[in-house]
Design an enzyme around this catalytic site. Structure first.
Site, short mmCIF file in Angstrom:
data_model
loop_
_atom_site.label_atom_id
_atom_site.label_comp_id
_atom_site.label_asym_id
_atom_site.label_seq_id
_atom_site.Cartn_x
_atom_site.Cartn_y
_atom_site.Cartn_z
N GLU A 196 0.83 -1.22 0.00
CA GLU A 196 0.00 0.00 0.00
C GLU A 196 0.86 1.26 0.00
O GLU A 196 2.07 1.21 0.25
CB GLU A 196 -0.95 0.01 1.20
CG GLU A 196 -0.24 0.02 2.53
CD GLU A 196 -0.94 0.87 3.59
OE1 GLU A 196 -1.51 1.92 3.26
OE2 GLU A 196 -0.85 0.47 4.76
N LYS A 236 -2.81 -0.89 14.90
CA LYS A 236 -2.05 0.12 15.65
C LYS A 236 -2.57 0.27 17.07
O LYS A 236 -3.77 0.32 17.29
CB LYS A 236 -2.11 1.46 14.92
CG LYS A 236 -1.12 1.51 13.77
CD LYS A 236 -1.36 2.71 12.90
CE LYS A 236 -2.62 2.52 12.11
NZ LYS A 236 -2.51 2.24 10.73
N LYS A 250 -5.67 10.83 0.41
CA LYS A 250 -5.69 9.53 1.11
C LYS A 250 -6.95 8.81 0.65
O LYS A 250 -8.06 9.24 0.95
CB LYS A 250 -5.70 9.76 2.62
CG LYS A 250 -5.88 8.48 3.45
CD LYS A 250 -5.82 8.79 4.94
CE LYS A 250 -6.32 7.60 5.77
NZ LYS A 250 -6.37 7.91 7.21
N1 PSU Z 1 -0.27 1.23 8.93
C1 PSU Z 1 0.86 1.99 9.10
N2 PSU Z 1 0.81 3.30 8.75
C2 PSU Z 1 -0.30 3.84 8.16
C3 PSU Z 1 -1.45 3.02 7.95
C4 PSU Z 1 -1.38 1.74 8.36
O1 PSU Z 1 1.87 1.49 9.56
O2 PSU Z 1 -0.26 5.01 7.80
C5 PSU Z 1 -2.66 3.57 7.21
C6 PSU Z 1 -3.20 2.43 6.34
O3 PSU Z 1 -3.22 2.88 5.01
C7 PSU Z 1 -4.58 2.17 6.85
C8 PSU Z 1 -4.96 3.55 7.30
O4 PSU Z 1 -5.44 1.64 5.89
O5 PSU Z 1 -3.77 3.98 7.97
C9 PSU Z 1 -6.17 3.56 8.18
O6 PSU Z 1 -6.66 4.87 8.25
P1 PSU Z 1 -8.08 5.15 8.93
O7 PSU Z 1 -7.88 4.84 10.39
O8 PSU Z 1 -8.34 6.61 8.67
O9 PSU Z 1 -9.07 4.25 8.27
#
Ligand code: PSU
Ligand code: MN
Length: 314
Positions: free
Chosen positions: A21, A154, A81
C-alpha cells in the site's frame, strides 16, 4: 488499471506477486524515510523470489506496480488519502492518491493478487462511542478475498473492540507463531487469538481453503514485530494517551486522525515509533513473499498431481 512491466510479466509467468500500500508512505511516514522504506520493502520481496506490486492512483489511473519515478512521486508529492469509498472519485477526477489498506486490498484483489503486506490495519478508534470512527479497512476486508500480512492493528486504536469487529465481520485473524494479537510497535496486546499458524505452508493452505469454501473475506495474518525492534507496550502507553488527548483537544478527526497520531508519536518518542514501523513493514513484506511462494508451490504440486492422475490419451 495499469500494470508495471515487472508485474505484467509476473502475471503472465506465475511469479508470486505481493501487493503493497501507499498511504503508509504518503500519510504514515515522513520524507525521505518513506521513500527509503518503499524501496527497501520492494527489494525484500524481490530477494525472496517475488514481485512487488505497490499500488497507488496516479492521474486517475490505478497503478499496480510503480516505476522508480512514480514511487518518488508518491513519497514526495501531496496525495489524497484514498479509502475504498474514494477510488471512483479519484478516477473520475484524474487525481493522484495513495491507497489505504482498504483501497489497496480492493485493487489487488481485482488484479488477481492474493497476498498483501502492510504495517497495521485500521480498526475501531478509541472513543468510538462518541465519534463512530471505525476504519473503512474493516468492512472492506469483510468482502475482499486477500491475505493481509500486518503487525496487528495500531496500538492507538481500541484493540479489544477491533478484534470483536473483525470477528463480527467473519474475518479470520491468524497469528503467525503467536497466540496473541500483536499491537503494532509492541509484540503483545494480551488479547488472545484462537487461530495460530507455524508455517507459511499452513497459511497458504488456509488461503486455498477459504477460496474453495467460497468465503469472500480477507485473512488477516498477524505477524508480531521482532523482539529486537519492538517498543514494549507499557513504554508507549503514556505517549499514546497524550497523543490521543491532544488530537481530541485539537478536534482532529476523520481521515486526518490516523496520520496525525502517527506523526505526533514520532515526535513524542523521538523517532522510535518510526524505526519500529519501518522494521515491522520490512518483516511483513518478507513473510508475505514467503506465503506467496508457498501458494505457488501448492498450485504447482496440484498440477503435477492432476497430470499423474490423468490417464494418457489414446
Ligand atoms: N499502517 C501503518 N501506517 C499507516 C497506515 C497503516 O503502519 O499510515 C494507514 C493504512 O493505510 C490504513 C490507514 O489503511 O492507515 C487507516 O486509516 P483510517 O484509520 O483513517 O481508516
Ligand atoms: Mn476513520
Amino acid at each position: 488499471m495499469k500494470y508495471s512491466d515487472e508485474v505484467a510479466k509476473a502475471k503472465g509467468s506465475g511469479v508470486p506477486i505481493v501487493a503493497l500500500e501507499t498511504t503508509i508512505l504518503s500519510h504514515g511516514m515522513p520524507y525521505p524515510q518513506n521513500l527509503e522504506t518503499a524501496r527497501d520493502v520492494e527489494r525484500i520481496v524481490r530477494d525472496a523470489g517475488g514481485v512487488p506490486a505497490t499500488i497507488a492512483v496516479l492521474k486517475g489511473e490505478i497503478q499496480v506496480g510503480l516505476d522508480a519515478k512514480q514511487l518518488e512521486r508518491v513519497a514526495f508529492e501531496p496525495m489524497l488519502k484514498l479509502g475504498r469509498a474514494d477510488l471512483a472519485y479519484a478516477l473520475a477526477k484524474g487525481a493522484d492518491g495513495a491507497t489505504t489498506v482498504a483501497a489497496t486490498a480492493h485493487c489487488a484483489a481485482i488484479a488477481g493478487i492474493r497476498v498483501f503486506a502492510t504495517g497495521g490495519i485500521g480498526g475501531v478508534h478509541r472513543g468510538v462511542e462518541s465519534t463512530m470512527d471505525i476504519s473503512g479497512d474493516l468492512d472492506t476486508l469483510a468482502s475482499t478475498p486477500i491475505a493481509v500480512v500486518c503487525a496487528g492493528a495500531k496500538a492507538i486504536l481500541d484493540l479489544p473492540k477491533t478484534l470483536e469487529a473483525l470477528e463480527t465481520r467473519g474475518i479470520p485473524v491468524v497469528g503467525f507463531r503467536t497466540s496473541e494479537l500483536p499491537a503494532f510497535w509492541s509484540r503483545s496486546s494480551e488479547l488472545p487469538l484462537s487461530l495460530r499458524a507455524e508455517s507459511t505452508q499452513e497459511i497458504a493452505a488456509m488461503i486455498d481453503a477459504q477460496e474453495t469454501l467460497g468465503l469472500r473475506s480477507a485473512i488477516v495474518v498477524a505477524n508480531p514485530i521482532s523482539p529486537d525492534d519492538e517498543i514494549p507496550a507499557q513504554t508507549l502507553q503514556v505517549q499514546i494517551d497524550a497523543a490521543i488527548a491532544e488530537a481530541s483537544a485539537a478536534r482532529i478527526s476523520g481521515k486526518a486522525l490516523t496520520p496525525w497520531l502517527l506523526d505526533r508519536l514520532f515526535t513524542l518518542t523521538e523517532g522510535r515509533t518510526l524505526r519500529a514501523n519501518v522494521a515491522l513493514v520490512r518483516s511483513n513484506a518478507r513473510l508475505a513473499a514467503e506465503i506467496a511462494l508457498s501458494l505457488r508451490d501448492r498450485a504447482s504440486s496440484a498440477r503435477a498431481d492432476a497430470r499423474r492422475n490423468t490417464p494418457p490419451q489414446p
